[in-house]
Design a protein around this motif. Structure first.
Motif, short mmCIF file in Angstrom:
data_model
loop_
_atom_site.label_atom_id
_atom_site.label_comp_id
_atom_site.label_asym_id
_atom_site.label_seq_id
_atom_site.Cartn_x
_atom_site.Cartn_y
_atom_site.Cartn_z
N VAL A 1 0.80 -1.35 0.08
CA VAL A 1 0.21 -0.10 -0.24
C VAL A 1 0.81 1.21 0.05
N PHE A 2 0.51 2.15 -0.98
CA PHE A 2 1.05 3.41 -0.95
C PHE A 2 -0.16 4.35 -0.89
N ALA A 3 0.31 5.44 0.01
CA ALA A 3 -0.88 6.61 0.20
C ALA A 3 -0.29 7.65 -0.65
N ILE A 4 -0.75 8.29 -1.34
CA ILE A 4 -0.43 9.69 -2.05
C ILE A 4 -1.51 10.65 -1.67
N ALA A 5 -1.19 11.82 -1.03
CA ALA A 5 -2.13 12.85 -0.64
C ALA A 5 -1.60 14.19 -0.72
N GLY A 6 -2.27 15.15 -1.03
CA GLY A 6 -1.88 16.49 -1.03
C GLY A 6 -2.56 17.28 -2.32
N PRO A 7 -2.78 18.57 -2.31
CA PRO A 7 -3.47 19.11 -3.50
C PRO A 7 -2.78 18.48 -4.93
N LYS A 8 -1.65 18.16 -4.79
CA LYS A 8 -1.31 17.84 -6.29
C LYS A 8 -1.06 16.35 -6.66
N SER A 9 -1.79 15.67 -5.69
CA SER A 9 -1.81 14.14 -5.59
C SER A 9 -2.37 13.52 -7.23
N ARG A 10 -3.62 14.41 -7.58
CA ARG A 10 -4.28 13.97 -8.90
C ARG A 10 -3.49 14.08 -10.05
N ASP A 11 -2.58 15.22 -9.94
CA ASP A 11 -1.47 15.50 -11.04
C ASP A 11 -0.65 14.29 -11.41
N VAL A 12 -0.08 14.02 -10.09
CA VAL A 12 0.96 13.02 -10.24
C VAL A 12 0.60 11.86 -10.85
N LEU A 13 -0.65 11.11 -10.57
CA LEU A 13 -1.36 9.96 -10.83
C LEU A 13 -2.01 10.26 -12.28
N LYS A 14 -2.18 11.41 -12.91
CA LYS A 14 -2.85 11.41 -13.96
C LYS A 14 -1.80 10.78 -15.14
N SER A 15 -0.51 11.18 -14.76
CA SER A 15 0.64 10.84 -15.80
C SER A 15 0.76 9.32 -15.96
N LEU A 16 0.32 8.56 -15.13
CA LEU A 16 0.62 7.30 -14.70
C LEU A 16 -0.62 6.53 -15.29
N VAL A 17 -1.87 6.95 -15.16
CA VAL A 17 -3.05 6.05 -15.32
C VAL A 17 -3.44 5.85 -16.47
N ARG A 18 -3.73 4.60 -16.97
CA ARG A 18 -4.10 3.95 -18.20
C ARG A 18 -5.46 3.84 -18.32
N ASP A 19 -6.04 4.61 -19.48
CA ASP A 19 -7.49 4.80 -19.38
C ASP A 19 -7.91 5.29 -20.78
N ALA A 20 -8.94 5.07 -21.27
CA ALA A 20 -9.26 5.63 -22.66
C ALA A 20 -9.46 7.36 -22.48
N ASP A 21 -9.80 7.69 -21.33
CA ASP A 21 -9.90 9.12 -21.17
C ASP A 21 -9.04 9.48 -19.74
N PRO A 22 -7.90 9.30 -19.60
CA PRO A 22 -7.05 9.52 -18.54
C PRO A 22 -7.36 10.82 -17.68
N GLY A 23 -7.74 11.84 -18.35
CA GLY A 23 -7.91 13.15 -18.00
C GLY A 23 -9.03 13.31 -17.01
N THR A 24 -10.12 12.21 -16.80
CA THR A 24 -11.29 12.20 -16.28
C THR A 24 -11.32 11.14 -15.26
N MET B 1 7.92 7.81 -8.29
CA MET B 1 8.90 8.67 -7.87
C MET B 1 9.26 9.63 -9.13
N GLU B 2 9.26 8.96 -10.42
CA GLU B 2 9.39 9.82 -11.46
C GLU B 2 8.32 10.73 -11.86
N ALA B 3 7.03 10.07 -11.79
CA ALA B 3 5.88 11.10 -12.14
C ALA B 3 5.78 12.23 -11.02
N GLY B 4 6.31 12.03 -9.87
CA GLY B 4 6.06 12.96 -8.93
C GLY B 4 7.10 13.98 -8.85
N GLU B 5 8.25 13.86 -9.38
CA GLU B 5 9.45 14.62 -9.40
C GLU B 5 9.03 16.12 -9.99
#
Length: 833
Positions: free
Chosen positions: A602-625, A677-681
């Motif tokens: 388990v990793f917990a990612i938190a903070g106002p910019k947490s969504r921005d970090v995950l957006k670059s990694l998520v694999r989905d037809a519409d990763p922006g939403t 770590m790469e996406a969060g830098e």
């Protein structure tokens, strides 16, 4: 000899006789005690009989306090004098830091109403002139305790037990335990004397008992093997010596001087008390070995080990320094016997893991002090279903099945050595570590992680500098703000202002599914169950309506649930859950339950910019939403892919910020870590440890199990009405409602000292009246001051109530805040994007 009883107690030392006595006093009229040799023939006979009230544990403090008060009443009931000498207990300090320890302890003592006094070196010298004091800073003095004769108090409890109907049988050894499904069959063999040894005879019998309690002391490892369980209770050698009469002491007493209290020079690692004109010295030295790791030899009865004076030379010389008149006296007697220990120094009192109606009372390193209280609270658990105080910190299931003999030996030897080493609340003891490590342990260590241990797991407490100069000591501990404090502050701010990543792999995780799972969990927990794909926070209650366990429940399907609970309590939670399921399958239908803790990281990612970090990694037809409130709302779960790693993502954050828990296959952890770590830098991702997380959850008034949540308070008293569904019936509901609100959980902001924060053990006052205690404490980056959570009387629980907090023997201003003082409307945590 009886062959069927309601309760069978195995072991005739001080602990066993106390349990038998208290079971009878609680109303059980069919109790038997078995002892393989003679009463007191184990560690009881060679114990020094001291009754130290000093203890940093809230539960253990209550146990010791009960013992001291109970022992004073035994003579009136039994006619036997237990030899209780109420001489007091003087704990001396050579350093300011030791006085800090005593002041933290003193506030804990106040919460349990244990009396104490402060003494200056001059006051000590005036009252006890044989004690050298010029190098002391002061002392804390307990006037109500002292010492007792261990054999006499045991015999008094045994007589009291017999008077109440308990049968006591000596020279019977238990050789096997068998659970029939409704009761225990206990195979016993008569022991006989032969050539000075105790050997089995051909006489055997079987005793059936509804309940069995083992209080087998040094024989705990044999008991564990017979039961098929693991226990960390292993003895360690403890030496003490008795001197010849000291002429100066004899003259002092002849001239009317009062008996010295039990003297404890903690910085010198010893205790001393008077003994017939001489002194008893009991050191807690380094390198005392564990003994009987695999069982006690049949030839060892009321025996001792050879004395090792070289090992205690430093402590002996320091006694001479503290009591100069002792230098010329000779040695009269010596003792070096086995005293049972556990890795944390606390006994094992409660249910045996995996077994029904089997109770353990093992691992008592201060057995005489604890015996009376252990019997009292064990009887409450057995007879009433729960003790009046939270006994979780002493529960045998706090140690998991991962624990081995080698681990217990190393930790028990360490616990012995640490009896008088400063008990810093932020201490992390090094023995037997690292042991349980997540795959990313080495990566975290290379990035400055400073680890703590929880349930054997290595978990980052904070991340320190990699380029620190020699003046920075990561191992430095303090009762005030330690060297780590500044780094925890920076980590907490990163969560509040940017984004942080927390390793929560140690979380306990269970998969519960089957046709009966929904009905069972609806009865087992007090909140309504979530819909498929959603989560709920809920509580399992005890039979007395108090909080037994906190769960985050994720509903995976109509009849499948993923349960998350505290990482420190895996075996404790698993045993309770499994036993509850087994008992209710006839009512609800088939249910399967699996502990999957080690299968999921388990990793917990938190903070106002947490969504921005995950957006670059998520694999989905519409990763922006995919991470938006529309598709992934707060308190929901979705299976997503982050790069090549499948993740069970949960929209929740224990820090109270926008965030997700990322539950992932443990074998893919290093891959996911590297991608995060790469996406969060680019977003300034900061690694965050458990100490900053603990502060942040207090800003949100998130209760923690083992702190605000426990078996001495109901969810209603924890002020959690939104997590209680009163429209349904659930286990413990009627008891919870009948209990009412005895005290109430609150969050307080504190204007405390500039160099310290509360640790969660401090007393709270309304003026001069004690009204409660803290259960958690720390620092708030949102408010720039100390923060704490705890319980106060209901009349003092309203927001705005002004209180006082006891720290360092001073009262500091505190005020009750609204629940969740940071972001009370949860606007931040629900932020869309």
């Amino acid at each position: 000899m009886k062959t069927h009883v309601k309760a069978l107690v195995v072991g005739g030392g001080a602990v066993g006789t106390s349990i038998a006595y208290h079971l009878a006093r609680a109303g059980w009229d069919d109790v038997m005690l078995l002892e393989r040799d003679e009463l007191t023939s184990g560690s009881t006979w060679h114990a020094a009989g001291l009754l130290p009230l000093f203890n940093m544990s809230y539960a253990t403090t209550h146990i010791h306090k009960y013992s001291v008060e109970f022992y004073k009443s035994l003579e009136a009931e039994t006619g036997l004098n237990a030899g209780f000498s109420i001489v007091g207990n003087l704990r001396m300090a050579q350093t300011d830091e030791r006085m800090d320890e005593y002041m933290l302890y003193a506030s804990t003592a106040e919460t349990a109403e244990v009396p104490y006094e402060w003494m200056t070196p001059a006051q000590i010298r005036d009252r006890w002139p044989l004690v050298r004091t010029e190098d002391l800073k002061g002392a804390i003095y307990h006037p109500t305790d002292g010492y007792i004769n261990p054999a006499d108090v045991t015999m008094a409890m045994a007589k009291g037990a017999r008077q109440r109907g308990v049968t006591i049988e000596r020279k019977w050894q238990v050789d096997a335990y068998h659970w029939t499904g409704s009761e225990w069959q206990v195979n016993c063999t008569r022991m006989i004397e032969r050539g000075g040894n105790l050997v089995p005879s051909e006489e055997q019998t079987v005793i059936t008992a509804e309940h069995v309690v083992t209080a087998t002391g040094n024989h705990a490892q044999r008991t564990a093997r017979l039961l098929g369980i693991r226990t960390p209770a292993i003895p360690v050698e403890h030496q003490f010596i008795v001197t010849e009469p000291d002429p100066a002491l004899v003259e002092y007493r002849w001239n009317g001087g009062p008996e010295h209290p039990v003297l404890r020079d903690a910085d010198a690692k010893w205790y001393v008390r008077e003994e017939r004109g001489g002194w008893i010295l009991g050191p807690y030295e380094r390198n005392a070995p564990a003994r009987f790791a695999y069982g006690v030899p049949d030839s060892f009865r009321a025996d001792l080990f050879p004395l090792d004076l070289e090992r205690i030379e430093e402590e002996y010389m320091s006694m001479i320094h503290r009591i100069p008149s002792s230098e010329s006296v000779g040695l009269k007697d010596d003792f070096n016997g086995p005293i049972c220990y556990t890795p944390d120094g606390n006994p094992l009192i409660g249910p045996a893991p995996g077994l029904r109606n089997m109770w353990l009372a093992e691992g008592f390193s201060f057995g005489i002090t604890a015996a009376g209280g252990a019997g009292h609270y064990m009887a409450q658990m057995m007879v009433e279903g729960e003790a009046e105080i939270d006994m979780a910190s002493l529960d045998p299931r706090r140690f998991g099945s991962w624990m081995t003999t080698d681990y217990a030996v190393a930790k028990n030897e360490e616990a012995y050595e640490h009896v008088y080493i400063l008990h810093h609340p932020d201490e992390e003891r090094p023995a037997a570590r690292p042991l349980r490590t997540a795959p990313v342990y080495d990566r975290q260590k290379a990035l400055g992680a400073q680890f703590g241990q929880v349930n054997g797991w290595e978990r980052p407490n904070y991340f320190g500098p990699l380029d620190a100069d020699d003046s920075f000591d990561h191992d430095a501990r303090s009762f005030r703000r330690g060297s780590w404090w500044q780094y925890a502050v920076a980590e907490a701010k990163a969560i509040r202002e940017g984004v942080g990543l927390i390793d929560a792999t140690a979380f306990t995780k269970h998969l519960v599914k089957g046709p009966g799972a929904t009905a069972f969990l609806d009865w087992f927990t007090c909140n309504r169950l979530p819909r498929v794909g959603r989560i709920n926070l809920t509580y399992a209650l005890t039979a007395r309506g108090t909080t037994r366990t906190e769960y985050t429940i994720v509903r995976l399907a109509e009849d499948a649930y993923y349960l998350i609970s505290a990482g420190a309590w895996t075996t404790y939670d698993s045993d309770f859950l499994q036993k509850a399921i087994e008992a209710r399958i006839p009512d609800f239908g088939w249910i399967s339950c699996h502990d999957v803790t080690t299968q999921w990281g388990v990793f917990a990612i938190a903070g106002p910019k947490s969504r921005d970090v995950l957006k670059s990694l998520v694999r989905d037809a519409d990763p922006g939403t995919v991470l938006s409130n529309t598709r992934f709302p707060w308190l929901s779960m979705r299976d997503i892919d982050l790069g090549m790693c499948p993740v069970r993502a949960i929209r929740v954050a224990y820090t109270g910020e926008l965030g997700w828990e990322l539950h992932h296959p443990i074998e893919m952890q290093t891959y996911l870590w590297d991608r995060l770590m790469e996406a969060g830098e680019p977003h300034g991702l900061k690694l965050v440890g458990a100490r900053a997380q603990n502060w942040l959850r207090q800003e949100k008034s998130y209760r923690a199990f083992g702190h605000e949540l426990g078996r001495d308070a109901t969810p209603a008293e924890a002020d959690l009405p939104r997590f209680i569904d009163n429209s349904k019936e659930f286990h413990g509901k009627s008891a919870m409602e009948a209990t009412g609100i005895r005290s109430k959980c609150v969050t307080v902001l504190i204007d405390g000292p500039e160099d310290a924060d509360p640790w969660g053990r401090e007393a709270l006052y309304d003026g001069a009246v004690k009204v409660g205690r803290l259960t958690s404490g720390g620092y708030s980056v949102a408010f720039g001051k100390s923060i704490g959570m705890g319980y106060v009387s209901p009349a003092c629980a309203a927001p705005g109530q002004k209180l006082k907090l006891k720290m360092f023997d001073r009262l500091w201003d505190a005020v009750v805040t609204e629940d969740s003082p940071y972001d009370p409307k949860n606007e931040v945590i629900r932020k869309d994007g």
